[in-house]
Design a protein around this motif. Structure first.
Motif, PDB file in Angstrom:
ATOM      1  N   UNK A   4      94.872  49.546  52.425  1.00  0.00           N
ATOM      2  CA  UNK A   4      95.076  50.893  52.941  1.00  0.00           C
ATOM      3  C   UNK A   4      93.846  51.779  52.733  1.00  0.00           C
ATOM      4  N   UNK A  37     101.703  52.545  55.075  1.00  0.00           N
ATOM      5  CA  UNK A  37     102.111  52.008  53.779  1.00  0.00           C
ATOM      6  C   UNK A  37     103.363  52.717  53.277  1.00  0.00           C
ATOM      7  N   UNK A  48     104.596  53.236  49.932  1.00  0.00           N
ATOM      8  CA  UNK A  48     103.973  52.964  48.637  1.00  0.00           C
ATOM      9  C   UNK A  48     104.970  52.691  47.520  1.00  0.00           C
ATOM     10  N   UNK A  90     106.162  64.938  58.450  1.00  0.00           N
ATOM     11  CA  UNK A  90     104.888  64.636  57.784  1.00  0.00           C
ATOM     12  C   UNK A  90     104.440  63.211  58.092  1.00  0.00           C
ATOM     13  N   UNK A  91     105.432  62.309  58.243  1.00  0.00           N
ATOM     14  CA  UNK A  91     105.093  60.919  58.575  1.00  0.00           C
ATOM     15  C   UNK A  91     104.368  60.814  59.902  1.00  0.00           C
ATOM     16  N   UNK A  92     104.657  61.748  60.807  1.00  0.00           N
ATOM     17  CA  UNK A  92     104.002  61.743  62.118  1.00  0.00           C
ATOM     18  C   UNK A  92     102.842  62.725  62.139  1.00  0.00           C
ATOM     19  N   UNK A  93     102.057  62.741  61.052  1.00  0.00           N
ATOM     20  CA  UNK A  93     100.997  63.738  60.937  1.00  0.00           C
ATOM     21  C   UNK A  93      99.804  63.430  61.846  1.00  0.00           C
ATOM     22  N   UNK A 131      93.352  58.005  55.882  1.00  0.00           N
ATOM     23  CA  UNK A 131      93.867  58.759  57.033  1.00  0.00           C
ATOM     24  C   UNK A 131      93.384  58.181  58.363  1.00  0.00           C
ATOM     25  N   UNK A 142      95.646  55.073  59.034  1.00  0.00           N
ATOM     26  CA  UNK A 142      96.960  55.461  59.545  1.00  0.00           C
ATOM     27  C   UNK A 142      96.848  55.749  61.042  1.00  0.00           C
ATOM     28  N   UNK A 201     106.723  57.835  46.755  1.00  0.00           N
ATOM     29  CA  UNK A 201     105.773  58.923  47.027  1.00  0.00           C
ATOM     30  C   UNK A 201     106.243  59.872  48.112  1.00  0.00           C
ATOM     31  N   UNK A 202     107.520  60.242  48.071  1.00  0.00           N
ATOM     32  CA  UNK A 202     108.038  61.222  49.022  1.00  0.00           C
ATOM     33  C   UNK A 202     107.595  62.618  48.607  1.00  0.00           C
ATOM     34  N   UNK A 213     109.683  57.273  56.999  1.00  0.00           N
ATOM     35  CA  UNK A 213     108.489  58.126  57.087  1.00  0.00           C
ATOM     36  C   UNK A 213     107.284  57.320  57.551  1.00  0.00           C
TER      37      UNK A 213
END
Lengths: 290, 234
Positions: free
Chosen positions: B49, B81, B83, B100-103, B72, B75, B87-88, B148
């Motif tokens: 990653x 990932x 993790x 946020x997952x679709x940042x 980044x 992604x 890591x929410x 996410x």
């Protein structure tokens, strides 16, 4: 015994305290860096207001934009030149920022001299609950509230603001969803110090003869008290804690002088620290969370 | 090949953890990396990653060398990932976590489709969309962590130890869902729960002391003597 005027005075100065602490809180929340040079940037803002007013006849609400811009540039340089360069060496960052604060104070002394200076700008006053409040102070307090709300809205409703909150809550989580954490760090440092310098301009409305190269120290200390009370990284919490601090200072001063204490302002400060201890004991994360 | 990793070496400070790890994860399959605690499984995913900087080796995504890109950028290109430890964002709601997952830019364009997709996959998350992530149960949090990561529309999904701390029934459901994901992407799973992982894997690698010591189709590894003795307890 009517404490209303002292309460109002406390709210108004508290609004400024909240504003001047937003940057400290943001930088700690996002970068996990205690900006011990915080007060020095308030001092820079105060001198910008003073110079703009005395030498160029520019009122503080206009010069605050200039101070904001200078603070943003300085905040970016602090990140790129100090924090990022020293990376994970947290103690080194702390020492470097401490040195930076001292350096800025000495530079200010070379430019403006060691004496206390200030200016007075009056545009009239209004009467609220039997208390004469200067319009400049009232407008300053209202603008401080509006800036706080604007920052909160940016953090809550924009993609980038949400990314900033994500970094505060879990930096690794933010990294793996595709947030450029380095950019969030740079942005937060720039914006944080920008707001601090701007807050320094607003503060001069309340300290007509209190601008001095070494004025930063007490504001750094006070900033940490307010930021910890509010919950480091929380905008709304910091602002509310600023209001509380202002009220405690003002009402405490009145009550302690009524009670015949020799140093009522010191006692009011003592009260604020007692409140900090209580909050840390009862709610260690501060009043609010980001 | 969706993901090809060759001779990957990395570690922390002066401590080397990975000593030339190579593996492949084709799309349409679940590939797992199995091994004991401290073997370097998590480090492998973090290095792929880019959260941990590689020391040596090559990471290719669909034939493109992405070894040195920051997380980044990876992604954005299609590696996600889930993790270790999830890591929410605990103070955000379920839905805010998903947004946020679709940042990344690529994911943002498909955000409504993606939301519908993950809510279909995990109806429980839809029920809980206004709840703060930090207040949910471990199983729900793990669902959210997977969801996410899916919001980023990955081509390669890396999942680190999804079974950790979850009840067997919850693990079974989660693994069932994970095995469905391979239709759309390549899934790389890291697990200590070897039996459960082998069941849904097409191909597996065994990692010990930072080196791949064994590899093969999951159906063959189940019969392997070392795997049986060291991991399956039979």
């Amino acid at each position: 015994m009517d404490i209303t005027p002292y309460f109002l005075t406390g709210i108004i100065i508290g609004s400024i305290y909240g504003l001047t602490t937003l940057g400290l809180s943001l930088i700690f929340g996002v970068l996990r860096v205690a900006n011990v040079a915080h007060g020095a940037f308030i001092m820079i803002g105060a001198y910008i207001a003073y110079t703009a007013f005395v030498a160029l006849a520019i009122p503080p609400f206009a010069s605050s934009l200039l101070a904001f811009a200078i603070g943003i540039a300085a905040g970016y340089l602090v990140y790129a030149g100090v924090i990022k360069r020293l990376g994970k060496a947290e103690l080194n960052i702390l020492v470097a920022l401490f040195a930076l604060g001292a350096l800025l104070a000495e530079v200010a002394r070379l430019i403006w001299g060691p004496d206390f200076v200030g200016y007075r700008w009056t545009i009239g006053s209004v009467e609220v609950a039997g208390l004469q409040i200067e319009l400049t102070k009232l407008i300053g307090a209202i603008l401080a509230l509006m800036i706080t709300i604007a920052l909160e809205l940016v953090l809550r409703w924009t993609y980038f603001g949400r990314a900033v909150r994500a970094v505060v809550q879990d930096p690794v989580g933010a990294m793996v969803v595709g947030v450029n954490v380095d950019r969030v760090f740079a942005f937060s440092s720039a914006l944080g110090i920008g707001i601090t310098t701007l807050g320094g301009v607003f503060l001069t409305l309340f300290i007509p003869v209190g601008i001095n190269p070494y004025m930063g120290g007490p504001y750094t200390l006070m900033g940490f008290v307010i930021a910890v009370m509010g919950g480091l990284g929380s905008v709304a919490g910091t602002y509310v804690a600023g209001l509380l601090f202002g009220v405690f200072e003002s009402v405490g001063f009145y009550l302690f002088s009524l009670a015949g204490f020799a140093e009522p302002s010191q006692m009011a400060l003592f009260l604020a620290f007692v409140m900090l201890l209580l909050i840390l004991l009862l709610r260690p994360t501060g009043l609010f969370r980001i | 090949m969706a993901l090809r990793v060759s001779n990957l070496a990395s570690g922390y400070g002066r401590l080397q953890v990975l000593f030339g790890v190579s593996f492949e994860a084709p799309s349409g399959s679940v590939v797992s990396i199995l091994g004991p605690n401290g073997a370097g499984k998590t480090t492998t995913l973090l290095t792929v990653m880019g959260v941990v900087k590689p020391w040596d080796g090559v990471v290719e995504l669909e034939g493109v060398d992405v070894t040195w890109l920051p997380p980044h950028r990876k992604v954005e290109l299609g590696i996600s990932l889930v993790p270790e430890g999830r890591r929410l964002f605990p103070e955000m709601t379920v839905e805010e976590n998903l947004l946020m997952g679709a940042y990344t830019k690529r994911a943002r364009d498909k955000i409504h489709d993606s939301l519908e997709l993950v809510y279909t996959l995990f109806p429980r998350l839809k029920e809980r969309r206004k709840q703060k992530a930090g207040t949910m149960s471990g199983g729900e949090q793990q669902m959210l962590a997977v969801a996410r990561a899916l919001m980023a529309r990955p081509k390669v999904l890396l999942i680190d130890e999804p079974s950790a701390g979850l009840a067997p029934k919850v693990v079974a459901d989660l693994f069932q869902t994970i095995s469905q994901l391979k239709k759309e992407m390549s899934v790389l799973l890291v697990e200590q729960n070897v039996a459960a992982a082998l069941e849904i894997s097409d191909y597996s690698y065994v990692l010990e002391n930072g080196r791949i010591i064994l590899k093969g189709p999951a159906s063959e590894l189940v019969e392997n003597e070392h795997v049986k003795k060291a991991y399956l307890g039979v």
